[in-house]
Write a protein that holds these residues in place. Structure first.
Motif, PDB file in Angstrom:
ATOM      1  N   TYR C 127      -1.571 -12.469  10.925  1.00  0.00           N
ATOM      2  CA  TYR C 127      -2.913 -12.919  10.625  1.00  0.00           C
ATOM      3  C   TYR C 127      -3.526 -12.119   9.487  1.00  0.00           C
ATOM      4  N   ARG C 128      -3.195 -10.840   9.411  1.00  0.00           N
ATOM      5  CA  ARG C 128      -3.951  -9.968   8.524  1.00  0.00           C
ATOM      6  C   ARG C 128      -3.220  -9.555   7.252  1.00  0.00           C
ATOM      7  N   PHE C 129      -1.924  -9.879   7.118  1.00  0.00           N
ATOM      8  CA  PHE C 129      -1.201  -9.197   6.034  1.00  0.00           C
ATOM      9  C   PHE C 129      -1.659  -9.641   4.657  1.00  0.00           C
ATOM     10  N   ARG C 130      -2.137 -10.881   4.533  1.00  0.00           N
ATOM     11  CA  ARG C 130      -2.619 -11.299   3.219  1.00  0.00           C
ATOM     12  C   ARG C 130      -3.904 -10.560   2.849  1.00  0.00           C
ATOM     13  N   LEU C 131      -4.737 -10.306   3.844  1.00  0.00           N
ATOM     14  CA  LEU C 131      -5.981  -9.594   3.554  1.00  0.00           C
ATOM     15  C   LEU C 131      -5.724  -8.123   3.285  1.00  0.00           C
ATOM     16  N   ASP C 132      -4.826  -7.532   4.086  1.00  0.00           N
ATOM     17  CA  ASP C 132      -4.669  -6.079   4.004  1.00  0.00           C
ATOM     18  C   ASP C 132      -3.822  -5.662   2.819  1.00  0.00           C
ATOM     19  N   VAL C 133      -2.663  -6.285   2.666  1.00  0.00           N
ATOM     20  CA  VAL C 133      -1.707  -5.798   1.668  1.00  0.00           C
ATOM     21  C   VAL C 133      -1.598  -6.757   0.495  1.00  0.00           C
ATOM     22  N   GLY C 134      -1.574  -8.039   0.741  1.00  0.00           N
ATOM     23  CA  GLY C 134      -1.374  -8.997  -0.330  1.00  0.00           C
ATOM     24  C   GLY C 134       0.066  -9.414  -0.428  1.00  0.00           C
ATOM     25  N   GLY C 135       0.340 -10.392  -1.302  1.00  0.00           N
ATOM     26  CA  GLY C 135       1.687 -10.912  -1.407  1.00  0.00           C
ATOM     27  C   GLY C 135       1.900 -12.017  -0.393  1.00  0.00           C
ATOM     28  N   GLU C 136       3.064 -12.685  -0.538  1.00  0.00           N
ATOM     29  CA  GLU C 136       3.340 -13.817   0.341  1.00  0.00           C
ATOM     30  C   GLU C 136       4.350 -13.484   1.418  1.00  0.00           C
ATOM     31  N   ASN C 137       5.166 -12.460   1.196  1.00  0.00           N
ATOM     32  CA  ASN C 137       6.226 -12.135   2.128  1.00  0.00           C
ATOM     33  C   ASN C 137       5.717 -11.102   3.127  1.00  0.00           C
ATOM     34  N   ALA C 138       5.722 -11.474   4.408  1.00  0.00           N
ATOM     35  CA  ALA C 138       5.162 -10.576   5.418  1.00  0.00           C
ATOM     36  C   ALA C 138       5.999  -9.323   5.568  1.00  0.00           C
ATOM     37  N   ALA C 139       7.335  -9.457   5.395  1.00  0.00           N
ATOM     38  CA  ALA C 139       8.192  -8.279   5.556  1.00  0.00           C
ATOM     39  C   ALA C 139       7.898  -7.263   4.463  1.00  0.00           C
ATOM     40  N   VAL C 207      17.643  -8.705 -10.748  1.00  0.00           N
ATOM     41  CA  VAL C 207      16.294  -8.638 -11.319  1.00  0.00           C
ATOM     42  C   VAL C 207      15.404  -9.710 -10.697  1.00  0.00           C
ATOM     43  N   TYR C 208      15.995 -10.885 -10.451  1.00  0.00           N
ATOM     44  CA  TYR C 208      15.241 -11.969  -9.807  1.00  0.00           C
ATOM     45  C   TYR C 208      14.795 -11.556  -8.412  1.00  0.00           C
ATOM     46  N   LEU C 209      15.696 -10.924  -7.670  1.00  0.00           N
ATOM     47  CA  LEU C 209      15.342 -10.496  -6.304  1.00  0.00           C
ATOM     48  C   LEU C 209      14.232  -9.466  -6.324  1.00  0.00           C
ATOM     49  N   ILE C 210      14.289  -8.550  -7.300  1.00  0.00           N
ATOM     50  CA  ILE C 210      13.264  -7.503  -7.334  1.00  0.00           C
ATOM     51  C   ILE C 210      11.916  -8.095  -7.701  1.00  0.00           C
ATOM     52  N   LEU C 211      11.904  -8.926  -8.757  1.00  0.00           N
ATOM     53  CA  LEU C 211      10.617  -9.418  -9.243  1.00  0.00           C
ATOM     54  C   LEU C 211      10.001 -10.427  -8.287  1.00  0.00           C
ATOM     55  N   ASN C 212      10.820 -11.126  -7.482  1.00  0.00           N
ATOM     56  CA  ASN C 212      10.269 -12.068  -6.527  1.00  0.00           C
ATOM     57  C   ASN C 212      10.171 -11.482  -5.135  1.00  0.00           C
ATOM     58  N   HIS C 214       7.953  -9.850  -3.481  1.00  0.00           N
ATOM     59  CA  HIS C 214       6.767  -9.999  -2.660  1.00  0.00           C
ATOM     60  C   HIS C 214       6.416 -11.453  -2.417  1.00  0.00           C
ATOM     61  N   ILE C 215       7.143 -12.385  -3.030  1.00  0.00           N
ATOM     62  CA  ILE C 215       6.846 -13.806  -2.831  1.00  0.00           C
ATOM     63  C   ILE C 215       7.885 -14.454  -1.927  1.00  0.00           C
ATOM     64  N   SER C 216       9.153 -14.304  -2.307  1.00  0.00           N
ATOM     65  CA  SER C 216      10.223 -14.916  -1.530  1.00  0.00           C
ATOM     66  C   SER C 216      11.041 -13.803  -0.885  1.00  0.00           C
ATOM     67  N   PRO C 217      11.930 -14.128   0.048  1.00  0.00           N
ATOM     68  CA  PRO C 217      12.756 -13.089   0.660  1.00  0.00           C
ATOM     69  C   PRO C 217      13.580 -12.323  -0.368  1.00  0.00           C
ATOM     70  N   GLY C 218      13.855 -11.076  -0.031  1.00  0.00           N
ATOM     71  CA  GLY C 218      14.511 -10.221  -1.011  1.00  0.00           C
ATOM     72  C   GLY C 218      13.686  -8.957  -1.102  1.00  0.00           C
ATOM     73  N   PRO C 281       0.423  -5.568  -8.619  1.00  0.00           N
ATOM     74  CA  PRO C 281       1.175  -4.597  -9.431  1.00  0.00           C
ATOM     75  C   PRO C 281       1.742  -3.451  -8.623  1.00  0.00           C
ATOM     76  N   TYR C 282       1.013  -3.029  -7.582  1.00  0.00           N
ATOM     77  CA  TYR C 282       1.543  -1.962  -6.722  1.00  0.00           C
ATOM     78  C   TYR C 282       2.824  -2.415  -6.027  1.00  0.00           C
ATOM     79  N   LEU C 283       2.813  -3.635  -5.456  1.00  0.00           N
ATOM     80  CA  LEU C 283       4.010  -4.122  -4.760  1.00  0.00           C
ATOM     81  C   LEU C 283       5.185  -4.228  -5.728  1.00  0.00           C
ATOM     82  N   LEU C 284       4.917  -4.757  -6.939  1.00  0.00           N
ATOM     83  CA  LEU C 284       5.983  -4.890  -7.930  1.00  0.00           C
ATOM     84  C   LEU C 284       6.553  -3.527  -8.311  1.00  0.00           C
ATOM     85  N   ALA C 285       5.649  -2.573  -8.557  1.00  0.00           N
ATOM     86  CA  ALA C 285       6.106  -1.251  -8.994  1.00  0.00           C
ATOM     87  C   ALA C 285       6.908  -0.572  -7.896  1.00  0.00           C
ATOM     88  N   MET C 286       6.445  -0.707  -6.643  1.00  0.00           N
ATOM     89  CA  MET C 286       7.187  -0.071  -5.550  1.00  0.00           C
ATOM     90  C   MET C 286       8.559  -0.700  -5.397  1.00  0.00           C
TER      91      MET C 286
END
Lengths: 84, 104, 311
Positions: C127-139, C207-212, C214-218, C281-286
């Motif tokens: 319920y909260r992960f979009r508000l708290d952290v952002g991104g589409e992938n809950a994991a 590179v595709y897995l890294i850049l995606n 926070h959106i898709s699995p990977g 940007p934080y999720l991408l950088a991490m």
């Protein structure tokens, strides 16, 4: 959906071949066949559940299974050659 | 369109069934390698073509096409590597040499 | 379908346990991890499944390298006496069916009670992960937001293992840190050219897995493993190859330091709550930093195993 069951039956046959294979190369053959069946299984699952992003897994399974398999083949070859 | 796709998928499964039959019928290892090299590649590609026909022209089909291209490269290459390694290793073909205890 | 896969899983696990030659155990373990990846996949944990495939491929590579080394070491030193068989041939025949029936009975018992599990925490996260952290992938939001402390310690574990491998492996004739080795050309022309075609595909896919991530699995780990596999395949296709271990190890430690600083700055000091536009940007950088860390670590471990302490 029945295709998935037939694929699972093939996987069972390949596992038996892998167990009773007389040489190590038969086992490698069975392993690669199982990985191929797994990839097809994932494609079928993604198609029947209609989720496109699951196809990335098929790609990554193919690449990583290939890497482990060629390394096993090369190193067994190197060992049997070196100690001749 | 869906019926045609299903028919092509069944043809692919029939190819793979022949491969599974041949895996038990052939007595020689190099004959068994034929299953991986040709029959299974053909079966997998036919199966995926059937799935493409089922889904029509979409992004999903494009990804499946990519997997088909990868299969065409990877599967014969795997068969080639296994066959070459099995051919070059004279001792490895009998499994006496690979016990972990090191007794040769 | 899931029952059949679970039965296969159990069969391959039993096979890996009861096999008596090391090379067979490696092959059975590879099959075991493939089937377990499919089980995770069907149970609805795609990220775990992808990580399992990556780990299984790399553990197979490391195991086979170690196995070859162990074999050459043992044949030089001594010849072991053949150990006595504890069980007779007749008894050994019955082990596999007995294990199989026991496994099926266990599965039956496992699926028998249909009790409800408390899913309070899962509902909260979903319920909260979009508000708290952002991104589409809950994991991703869990391992980079809620459980970032765990991620930091996993990176620390990888760093420690790399340091221990670098510390234990040595080379007899020279004690230089950079290895320049002429690899034996084990591949013929067909292999070399085809793997040369495949290697950029691996790099692009990583590179595709890294850049995606926070959106898709990977995510970072899987993409890092794909990039490391690109560098490992170079061992197969080039004859002469330079590895500068010192520089790579310094890079790895700098990556780890940056990881800790970024996590501390964003999550623990609360920049995360005050500046919501910096979350993606934080999720991408991490993800990128974790991928670099994993790739450097695996490259170091693999080439240390290959180049050092051999023969």
């Amino acid at each position: 959906m029945f295709a998935v069951w037939i694929l699972l039956a093939f996987m069972f046959l390949y596992i038996i071949r892998t167990v009773q294979g007389p040489t190590i190369w038969d086992r490698l053959l069975g392993m690669s066949l199982i990985s191929v069946k797994v990839i097809i299984l994932i494609v079928a699952y993604a198609s029947f559940s209609n989720r496109g992003y699951l196809l990335d897994y098929a790609l990554i399974y193919a690449l990583f299974g290939f890497i482990s398999l060629i390394f096993i083949a090369f190193f067994i070859l190197d060992r049997t050659r070196g100690n001749k | 369109m869906e019926l045609l796709g299903n028919i092509v998928i069944v043809i692919g499964l029939v190819f793979m069934a022949f491969g599974a039959l041949g895996l038990y019928k052939f007595k020689d290892f190099y004959l068994r390698l034929l299953v991986l090299a040709k029959i299974d590649t053909v079966g997998a590609i036919t199966f995926m073509v059937g799935i493409i026909i089922r889904h029509g022209f979409s992004f999903f089909s494009l990804k499946v096409l990519l997997i088909i291209v990868l299969f065409l490269i990877l599967n014969p290459l795997t068969a080639h590597i296994i066959a070459r390694a099995a051919y070059l290793s004279i001792e490895g073909i009998d499994e006496e040499s690979d016990d972990g205890t090191g007794g040769r | 379908m899931i029952y059949v896969l679970l039965v296969f899983w159990i069969i391959s696990g039993i096979l890996a346990i009861q096999a008596r030659k090391l090379i067979r155990i490696i092959v059975y373990l590879a099959i075991f991890s493939t089937i377990s990846a499919v089980c995770f996949f069907v149970f609805g944990a795609p990220d775990v499944s992808m990580a399992e495939v990556a780990v299984s491929s790399f553990s197979t590579v490391f195991l086979i390298v170690c196995f070859e080394k162990y074999f050459t070491l043992v044949t030089e030193v001594t010849k072991d006496p053949p150990h006595k068989e504890k069980l007779s041939k007749r008894a050994r025949k019955f082990i596999l069916p007995a294990c199989f029936t026991a496994a099926i009975a266990l599965l039956f018992v496992y699926f028998l009670p249909d009790g409800t599990v408390n899913t309070y925490l899962r509902d909260l996260y979903l319920y909260r992960f979009r508000l708290d952290v952002g991104g589409e992938n809950a994991a991703t939001s869990i391992y980079l937001g809620y459980r970032v402390y765990d991620t930091l310690f996993e990176a620390l574990m990888l760093l420690i293992s790399v340091v221990s491998v670098a510390h234990m492996s040595w080379r007899a004739e020279t004690d230089e840190t950079d290895a320049h080795f002429a690899g034996v050309t084990k591949s013929d022309t067909v292999d070399v050219y085809t793997i040369r075609i495949l290697c950029p595909a691996m790099l692009i896919f990583g590179v595709y897995l890294i850049l995606n991530g926070h959106i898709s699995p990977g995510g970072g780990f899987q993409g890092g493993v794909a990039i490391a596999s690109f560098f490992i395949c170079r061992y197969l296709i080039y004859d002469v190859y330079d590895v500068r271990f010192g520089k790579i190890m310094i890079f790895e430690k700098m990556t780890f330091a940056t990881l800790i600083i970024l996590a501390v700055l964003f999550v623990f000091l609360g920049v995360y709550i005050q500046l919501p536009q910096l979350r993606i940007p934080y999720l991408l950088a991490m993800n990128m930093l974790i991928a670099m860390k994993v790739a450097f670590g695996f490259i170091i471990i693999f080439y240390r195993y290959i180049a050092f302490e051999r023969r």
